[in-house]
Structure formats: structure tokens, C-alpha cells
Motif scaffolding. Structure first.
Motif, PDB file in Angstrom:
ATOM      1  N   LEU A  18       0.827  -1.209   0.000  1.00 31.18           N
ATOM      2  CA  LEU A  18       0.000   0.000   0.000  1.00 31.18           C
ATOM      3  C   LEU A  18       0.863   1.260   0.000  1.00 31.18           C
ATOM      4  N   GLY A  19       0.483   2.199  -0.874  1.00 32.48           N
ATOM      5  CA  GLY A  19       1.214   3.461  -0.957  1.00 32.48           C
ATOM      6  C   GLY A  19       2.373   3.433  -1.929  1.00 32.48           C
ATOM      7  N   LYS A  20       2.716   2.258  -2.459  1.00 31.86           N
ATOM      8  CA  LYS A  20       3.813   2.141  -3.424  1.00 31.86           C
ATOM      9  C   LYS A  20       3.258   2.152  -4.853  1.00 31.86           C
ATOM     10  N   ASN A  21       4.001   2.771  -5.782  1.00 29.45           N
ATOM     11  CA  ASN A  21       3.598   2.849  -7.194  1.00 29.45           C
ATOM     12  C   ASN A  21       2.188   3.427  -7.345  1.00 29.45           C
ATOM     13  N   ASP A  22       1.927   4.472  -6.582  1.00 34.99           N
ATOM     14  CA  ASP A  22       0.568   5.037  -6.568  1.00 34.99           C
ATOM     15  C   ASP A  22       0.620   6.559  -6.773  1.00 34.99           C
ATOM     16  N   PRO A  23       0.881   7.043  -8.016  1.00 36.34           N
ATOM     17  CA  PRO A  23       1.050   6.244  -9.242  1.00 36.34           C
ATOM     18  C   PRO A  23       2.515   5.844  -9.432  1.00 36.34           C
ATOM     19  N   VAL A  24       2.760   5.009 -10.422  1.00 33.01           N
ATOM     20  CA  VAL A  24       4.112   4.545 -10.703  1.00 33.01           C
ATOM     21  C   VAL A  24       4.946   5.683 -11.282  1.00 33.01           C
ATOM     22  N   ASP A  25       6.246   5.651 -10.999  1.00 34.55           N
ATOM     23  CA  ASP A  25       7.180   6.629 -11.556  1.00 34.55           C
ATOM     24  C   ASP A  25       7.308   6.369 -13.066  1.00 34.55           C
ATOM     25  N   THR A  26       6.811   7.295 -13.877  1.00 37.80           N
ATOM     26  CA  THR A  26       6.773   7.064 -15.336  1.00 37.80           C
ATOM     27  C   THR A  26       8.172   6.957 -15.941  1.00 37.80           C
ATOM     28  N   LYS A  27       9.138   7.661 -15.356  1.00 34.50           N
ATOM     29  CA  LYS A  27      10.513   7.559 -15.868  1.00 34.50           C
ATOM     30  C   LYS A  27      11.063   6.155 -15.656  1.00 34.50           C
ATOM     31  N   LYS A  28      10.843   5.627 -14.455  1.00 35.23           N
ATOM     32  CA  LYS A  28      11.283   4.252 -14.170  1.00 35.23           C
ATOM     33  C   LYS A  28      10.509   3.249 -15.025  1.00 35.23           C
ATOM     34  N   LEU A  29       9.229   3.518 -15.243  1.00 33.71           N
ATOM     35  CA  LEU A  29       8.410   2.624 -16.057  1.00 33.71           C
ATOM     36  C   LEU A  29       8.919   2.575 -17.486  1.00 33.71           C
ATOM     37  N   CYS A  30       9.237   3.726 -18.065  1.00 35.03           N
ATOM     38  CA  CYS A  30       9.755   3.766 -19.443  1.00 35.03           C
ATOM     39  C   CYS A  30      11.068   2.995 -19.552  1.00 35.03           C
ATOM     40  N   GLN A  31      11.910   3.140 -18.541  1.00 33.50           N
ATOM     41  CA  GLN A  31      13.182   2.402 -18.516  1.00 33.50           C
ATOM     42  C   GLN A  31      12.934   0.900 -18.465  1.00 33.50           C
ATOM     43  N   ALA A  32      11.944   0.485 -17.669  1.00 31.18           N
ATOM     44  CA  ALA A  32      11.607  -0.936 -17.555  1.00 31.18           C
ATOM     45  C   ALA A  32      11.066  -1.473 -18.874  1.00 31.18           C
ATOM     46  N   ILE A  33      10.220  -0.692 -19.545  1.00 31.91           N
ATOM     47  CA  ILE A  33       9.659  -1.119 -20.833  1.00 31.91           C
ATOM     48  C   ILE A  33      10.769  -1.249 -21.876  1.00 31.91           C
ATOM     49  N   TYR A  34      11.667  -0.272 -21.901  1.00 29.22           N
ATOM     50  CA  TYR A  34      12.788  -0.296 -22.854  1.00 29.22           C
ATOM     51  C   TYR A  34      13.651  -1.539 -22.642  1.00 29.22           C
ATOM     52  N   THR A  35      13.981  -1.833 -21.384  1.00 29.52           N
ATOM     53  CA  THR A  35      14.819  -3.006 -21.077  1.00 29.52           C
ATOM     54  C   THR A  35      14.093  -4.301 -21.415  1.00 29.52           C
ATOM     55  N   ALA A  36      12.794  -4.358 -21.108  1.00 29.78           N
ATOM     56  CA  ALA A  36      12.015  -5.561 -21.401  1.00 29.78           C
ATOM     57  C   ALA A  36      11.975  -5.830 -22.913  1.00 29.78           C
ATOM     58  N   LEU A  37      11.774  -4.784 -23.701  1.00 28.14           N
ATOM     59  CA  LEU A  37      11.756  -4.936 -25.161  1.00 28.14           C
ATOM     60  C   LEU A  37      13.132  -5.364 -25.688  1.00 28.14           C
ATOM     61  N   ALA A  38      14.175  -4.768 -25.130  1.00 28.24           N
ATOM     62  CA  ALA A  38      15.536  -5.139 -25.548  1.00 28.24           C
ATOM     63  C   ALA A  38      15.817  -6.603 -25.234  1.00 28.24           C
ATOM     64  N   ASN A  39      15.404  -7.056 -24.063  1.00 25.47           N
ATOM     65  CA  ASN A  39      15.605  -8.460 -23.694  1.00 25.47           C
ATOM     66  C   ASN A  39      14.837  -9.398 -24.620  1.00 25.47           C
ATOM     67  N   GLN A  40      13.625  -9.010 -24.993  1.00 29.35           N
ATOM     68  CA  GLN A  40      12.819  -9.855 -25.875  1.00 29.35           C
ATOM     69  C   GLN A  40      13.409  -9.936 -27.280  1.00 29.35           C
TER      70      GLN A  40
END
Length: 333
Positions: free
Chosen positions: A117-139
Motif C-alpha cells: 500500500l502506498g507504493k507505485n501510486d502512481p508509478v514513476d513514469t521515468k522508471k516505467l519507461c526504462q523498464a519497458i525499454y529493457t524488457a523490449l531489448a531483452n525480448q
């Protein structure tokens, strides 16, 4: 002499109690295993009968032949679509819904089931974009190239691209084998990257998220993505010589399951993510997928003493478990 005798009797009594406890544990284990085996066999037979008699006679076989003939039996194209495209669509489709909730806080039907509770509420969009970029690169840069040697292994088996689908009963057997292999390989490779020498160079990246979200399931260092994310899932089908349809279903299921484990929401009627969420919170507990090896190695002892363990079950109602089984109030300093 009397003290020694008493001490001896005490030791023998304790030893006898331990032996009785061990024997009781073995009897319970045997009972649970035999009962589970009977229930599994009955379920397999029932579902198999249902698939063969209640559904349209050869619906899935007919659909597969149409698909197979549409691509004129081109094995590489069929393998690429089944092992890469379908699982990727399942992964991003499922995580797309979760990311909307992470960013907007809506729909509340999802966000009310937040674990931390209280975490990622909302999620840090900068960290989210970094996670999406890394996930796509790994795939695209790791998982996709790894399908090339896998393709040749599957061709060697000779039945991966058969025009005849495996029976549903056989697929359930394969699914059980895949799951066991994944549990073994993931647990030990995961513990390996937690070694201090490897952690700071490799696994620390994944643990940047102490309160994970779904897409973080494949947010990892390239070495970890190979060792812990990809090989444990690929090995089972390669050992079993599975049909491409089985591979596609397994890859999709594995990606969705790991997304649920990382999603941060304990949603109704879905597998509990409490186990792996606790790992991200504490780092040195709950290394596996099923929890079997964690139990055997004692790497879930702290987890079993927490409220998170009490919440580690399938939610069959609509009341969030964070409300029905809340954390104990912190003691005032």
C-alpha cells in the motif's frame, strides 16, 4: 549416577518423540501425495473426456491444419509465430492493462488490490519507461536470437511441426514436466545471481524495484535474462520434444504467470503474487516459483511468519486481502 540415568532417559524420550514426528510427517506426506495423485488423475481423465466428447469433434485439429496449410508448412515461420509472436502478444496485452492501472490509478477494481500500500501510486513514469525499454531489448535482442538454436533442436526431434496435434492429456503431462524443470532451474540460477559477487553486477538491476509491477518480470541484466528468465522456460520443451502448439501455450502461460507474480496486485481468482512480492521486499527469501525448493532449503522461514504468508492464497471473494488480513500495527517507538 541417577542424574546420568535421568539424562539418558530424557535423551531417549526426546529421540523417540523426534522419530514419531518424522514418521507422522512421512505418513502425512504419503497421504497428501497419494490423494493429490488420485485427484490429478481424475481431473486429467475428466478434462480429457470433456475435450474429446463435449467440444466439437476435431475443432482444434481442423483449426491447426488450416493454420499449417496457410503457411504451407513453413516450419521457421510457424515456429516464430508460435514461440515469439503469440507469447509476446500475451505478455504485452496483459501488462498493458496493468500499466494503465499503474499510471492512472484506475480502474479501482484493480488498484484496490495493491499489495504494498502506498507504493507505485502512481508509478514513476521515468522508471516505467526504462523498464519497458529493457524488457523490449531483452525480448528482441536476447530471447528472439535464442529461438534459433531452439528451432534446430526441435527440428531434430521431428514431431514439433507435426500436422497432428498432441492430445490434451499429453499436454497436461508436458505442462507438469515444464513446471518442475522451471522450478529447479529458476530456483538455483536465481540463488546464484544473489551471490554477492554476481548480485551487484547482475541481479541488482532487477531489484531496483522493491515494489514490482508486471513488466518488471523481464526487467533484468542480459546475463540474468538468459540464465533465469529464458533457459528455465525453454529447457522443458526441448527435453520433451514438444509440439509448437504446446510450446506456444507454455511460453504464453509462463510470461503471464511471471507477470502476475510481479504485478503488485493480489487480484481475485488469479494465482497469489504474495510469495515473489515478498522476495522483492526482503531480497533473501522466496527464491523459487512454486515454493517447493524454498521449503526444502528453508528459504521461506521468515515469509511463513508474516501476514503475507497468510494472504498467500487464491482470493475467492472481492474483499482485498490487505483489508481482511491487514498488517499488524507498528509499535510506537
Amino acid at each position: 549416577f541417577q542424574m546420568k540415568t535421568d539424562s539418558g532417559y530424557s535423551t531417549m524420550a526426546e529421540q523417540q518423540k523426534q522419530e514419531e514426528k518424522l514418521w507422522d510427517a512421512l505418513k502425512i506426506s504419503a497421504y497428501v501425495f497419494s490423494t493429490g495423485l488420485l485427484m490429478f488423475t481424475a481431473l486429467v481423465n475428466s478434462v480429457s473426456w470433456f475435450m474429446q466428447n463435449v467440444t466439437l469433434d476435431n475443432f482444434w485439429q481442423t483449426m491447426w491444419l488450416k493454420f499449417y496449410n496457410f503457411f504451407e508448412g513453413d516450419e521457421w515461420t510457424i515456429f516464430l509465430l508460435g514461440a515469439a509472436l503469440v507469447p509476446a502478444l500475451a505478455f504485452w496485452g496483459f501488462n498493458g492493462i496493468l500499466m494503465v492501472a499503474d499510471i492512472t490509478g484506475k480502474p479501482t477494481f484493480i488498484t484496490r488490490y495493491r499489495i504494498q500500500l502506498g507504493k507505485n501510486d502512481p508509478v514513476d513514469t521515468k522508471k516505467l519507461c526504462q523498464a519497458i525499454y529493457t524488457a523490449l531489448a531483452n525480448q528482441f535482442l536476447i530471447s528472439l536470437p535464442m529461438l534459433v538454436p531452439m528451432f534446430h533442436v526441435m527440428k531434430w526431434w521431428g514431431n514439433t511441426f507435426s500436422e497432428e496435434l498432441p492430445t490434451f492429456q499429453w499436454f497436461l503431462v508436458e505442462l507438469s514436466v515444464f513446471t518442475i524443470i522451471e522450478e529447479i532451474l529458476f530456483y538455483y540460477t536465481h540463488r546464484l545471481v544473489h551471490h554477492p559477487v554476481l548480485y551487484k553486477h547482475i541481479h541488482k538491476k532487477h531489484h531496483e524495484w522493491t515494489a514490482p509491477i508486471g513488466v518488471v518480470s523481464i526487467y533484468a541484466h542480459p546475463v540474468e535474462h538468459i540464465l533465469s528468465n529464458t533457459l528455465p522456460v525453454m529447457t522443458g520443451p526441448m527435453i520433451m520434444g514438444s509440439h509448437i502448439v504446446s510450446i506456444s501455450a507454455w511460453f504464453s502461460l509462463a510470461l503471464i504467470t511471471t507477470s502476475i507474480s510481479h504485478c503488485g496486485y493480489h487480484l481475485p481468482f488469479l494465482p497469489s503474487p504474495e510469495f515473489h512480492d515478498f522476495h522483492h521486499l526482503k531480497f533473501n527469501q522466496c527464491y523459487g516459483v512454486l515454493g517447493v525448493l524454498d521449503y526444502l532449503h528453508g528459504t521461506d522461514r521468515v515469509f511463513r511468519q508474516t501476514k503475507a504468508f497468510e494472504r498467500h492464497k487464491v482470493l475467492l471473494g472481492l474483499t482485498p486481502l490487505s483489508k481482511s488480513i491487514p498488517e499488524a500495527p507498528k509499535k510506537a517507538e
